[in-house]
Design a protein around this motif. Structure first.
Motif, PDB file in Angstrom:
ATOM      1  N   ARG A  69       0.831  -1.193   0.000  1.00  0.00           N
ATOM      2  CA  ARG A  69       0.000   0.000   0.000  1.00  0.00           C
ATOM      3  C   ARG A  69       0.870   1.249   0.000  1.00  0.00           C
ATOM      4  O   ARG A  69       1.902   1.294   0.681  1.00  0.00           O
ATOM      5  N   PRO A  70       0.484   2.281  -0.758  1.00  0.00           N
ATOM      6  CA  PRO A  70       1.312   3.490  -0.829  1.00  0.00           C
ATOM      7  C   PRO A  70       1.462   4.154   0.542  1.00  0.00           C
ATOM      8  O   PRO A  70       0.499   4.260   1.312  1.00  0.00           O
ATOM      9  N   SER A  91      -6.222  10.147  -5.311  1.00  0.00           N
ATOM     10  CA  SER A  91      -5.642   9.194  -6.257  1.00  0.00           C
ATOM     11  C   SER A  91      -4.162   9.492  -6.392  1.00  0.00           C
ATOM     12  O   SER A  91      -3.719  10.622  -6.172  1.00  0.00           O
ATOM     13  N   LEU A  92      -3.409   8.462  -6.737  1.00  0.00           N
ATOM     14  CA  LEU A  92      -1.957   8.575  -6.855  1.00  0.00           C
ATOM     15  C   LEU A  92      -1.525   7.993  -8.187  1.00  0.00           C
ATOM     16  O   LEU A  92      -1.812   6.835  -8.487  1.00  0.00           O
ATOM     17  N   HIS A 105       4.652   4.734 -22.334  1.00  0.00           N
ATOM     18  CA  HIS A 105       5.262   4.145 -21.141  1.00  0.00           C
ATOM     19  C   HIS A 105       4.189   3.822 -20.099  1.00  0.00           C
ATOM     20  O   HIS A 105       3.216   4.557 -19.954  1.00  0.00           O
ATOM     21  N   PRO A 106       4.346   2.719 -19.367  1.00  0.00           N
ATOM     22  CA  PRO A 106       3.299   2.290 -18.434  1.00  0.00           C
ATOM     23  C   PRO A 106       3.152   3.218 -17.243  1.00  0.00           C
ATOM     24  O   PRO A 106       4.118   3.844 -16.795  1.00  0.00           O
ATOM     25  N   ARG A 107       1.932   3.291 -16.726  1.00  0.00           N
ATOM     26  CA  ARG A 107       1.646   4.066 -15.528  1.00  0.00           C
ATOM     27  C   ARG A 107       0.454   3.453 -14.815  1.00  0.00           C
ATOM     28  O   ARG A 107      -0.338   2.728 -15.410  1.00  0.00           O
ATOM     29  N   LEU A 108       0.363   3.765 -13.535  1.00  0.00           N
ATOM     30  CA  LEU A 108      -0.677   3.209 -12.680  1.00  0.00           C
ATOM     31  C   LEU A 108      -1.285   4.325 -11.853  1.00  0.00           C
ATOM     32  O   LEU A 108      -0.561   5.126 -11.255  1.00  0.00           O
ATOM     33  N   THR A 109      -2.619   4.388 -11.831  1.00  0.00           N
ATOM     34  CA  THR A 109      -3.322   5.310 -10.949  1.00  0.00           C
ATOM     35  C   THR A 109      -4.065   4.509  -9.901  1.00  0.00           C
ATOM     36  O   THR A 109      -4.868   3.631 -10.228  1.00  0.00           O
ATOM     37  N   VAL A 110      -3.780   4.794  -8.641  1.00  0.00           N
ATOM     38  CA  VAL A 110      -4.421   4.114  -7.517  1.00  0.00           C
ATOM     39  C   VAL A 110      -5.465   5.052  -6.912  1.00  0.00           C
ATOM     40  O   VAL A 110      -5.162   6.209  -6.610  1.00  0.00           O
TER      41      VAL A 110
END
Length: 260
Positions: A69-70, A91-92, A105-110
């Motif tokens: 977890r962030p 959100s992060l 390029h890959p990215r993730l939003t949580v």
């Protein structure tokens, strides 16, 4: 996860008849999500500005706790800290672009809710140690009276692996299950390897495509670990869950001997 899973509708802003380009979540997508989040040194935190609710984004330094977890460190004086105190929804975004088109390029939003770790919380010492292992310079201000560790509890996530690779994730796709005293065991394993087997860490780094010598293990979890060298932080995944695969020693031996 099915593209037509009713539980994802509404949560991700879709209606039953909305078209979707989302792909089924597989092991590769889950590993990519873990790698993006757990190897991130910073990210963009989006909050709701107090007073008018206008979206506001800030750059923050990032770590993850043992479950993935962030974990953030912020001053109470910042806009984003005041915003989270008023409304914990946030959100992060993590994932640094490389050469060429940033959108390839890959990215993730949580997406989740944030909660501050109290100064007397029994978890704080371990979270502090984990954070400083990835951000040692933060020791200069981590214990200031106005600074707080803040943990983000994920509710869902959006993974973009590049053009044509979009996924909707739930927490169990990229957050680990609790495992008793495993975190304490992991810290002992990390400290032993850094003290006694530095060459092995460099060999593992080289086998995984990371050049140079002087790598050390910063943080460790049941599915892999982060190695650091200067300002570089990289994620290395085990072949299998360390709990199911015979423990951390077996997991590291497999990597060092090239069995990955």
């Amino acid at each position: 996860m099915s593209e037509n899973n009713d539980s994802s509708e509404g949560r991700f802003g879709r209606t039953a008849d909305s078209p979707t380009v989302m792909q089924n979540v597989d092991a590769a997508a889950r590993e990519l999500a873990r790698t993006l989040l757990r190897s991130a040194r910073h990210g963009a935190l989006a909050v709701l500005r107090p007073g008018d609710g206008h979206p506001a984004a800030s750059r923050v330094i990032v770590t993850t706790d043992f479950l993935g977890r962030p974990l953030l460190l912020m001053s109470d004086l910042t806009l984003h800290a005041r915003a989270l105190a008023a409304d914990p929804r946030c959100s992060l975004l993590v994932g640094a672009p490389g050469k060429g088109d940033p959108l390839t390029h890959p990215r993730l939003t949580v997406f989740g809710t944030a909660s501050a770790i109290a100064a007397d919380d029994p978890e704080r010492p371990a979270l502090r140690e984990r954070f400083l292992a990835r951000h040692p310079k933060s020791a200069l201000y981590a214990d200031f009276g106005d600074f707080r560790f803040v943990r983000l509890e994920p509710q869902s996530a959006s993974l973009n692996g590049g053009f044509g690779r979009a996924f909707e994730l739930m927490p169990d796709d990229f957050i680990d299950r609790p495992a008793g005293e495993l975190e304490t065991t992991a810290m002992r394993a990390r400290d032993h390897i850094n003290a006694e087997h530095r060459d092995a860490v460099d060999r593992i780094a080289a086998k995984t495509g990371y050049e140079g010598r002087g790598w050390r293990i910063a943080t460790l979890d049941r599915l892999g670990f982060e190695i650091s060298r200067g300002d570089a932080l990289r994620r290395v995944e085990f072949r299998a869950d360390a709990v199911a695969g015979g423990g951390f020693r077996s997991a590291f031996v497999d990597l060092a001997e090239g069995k990955r």
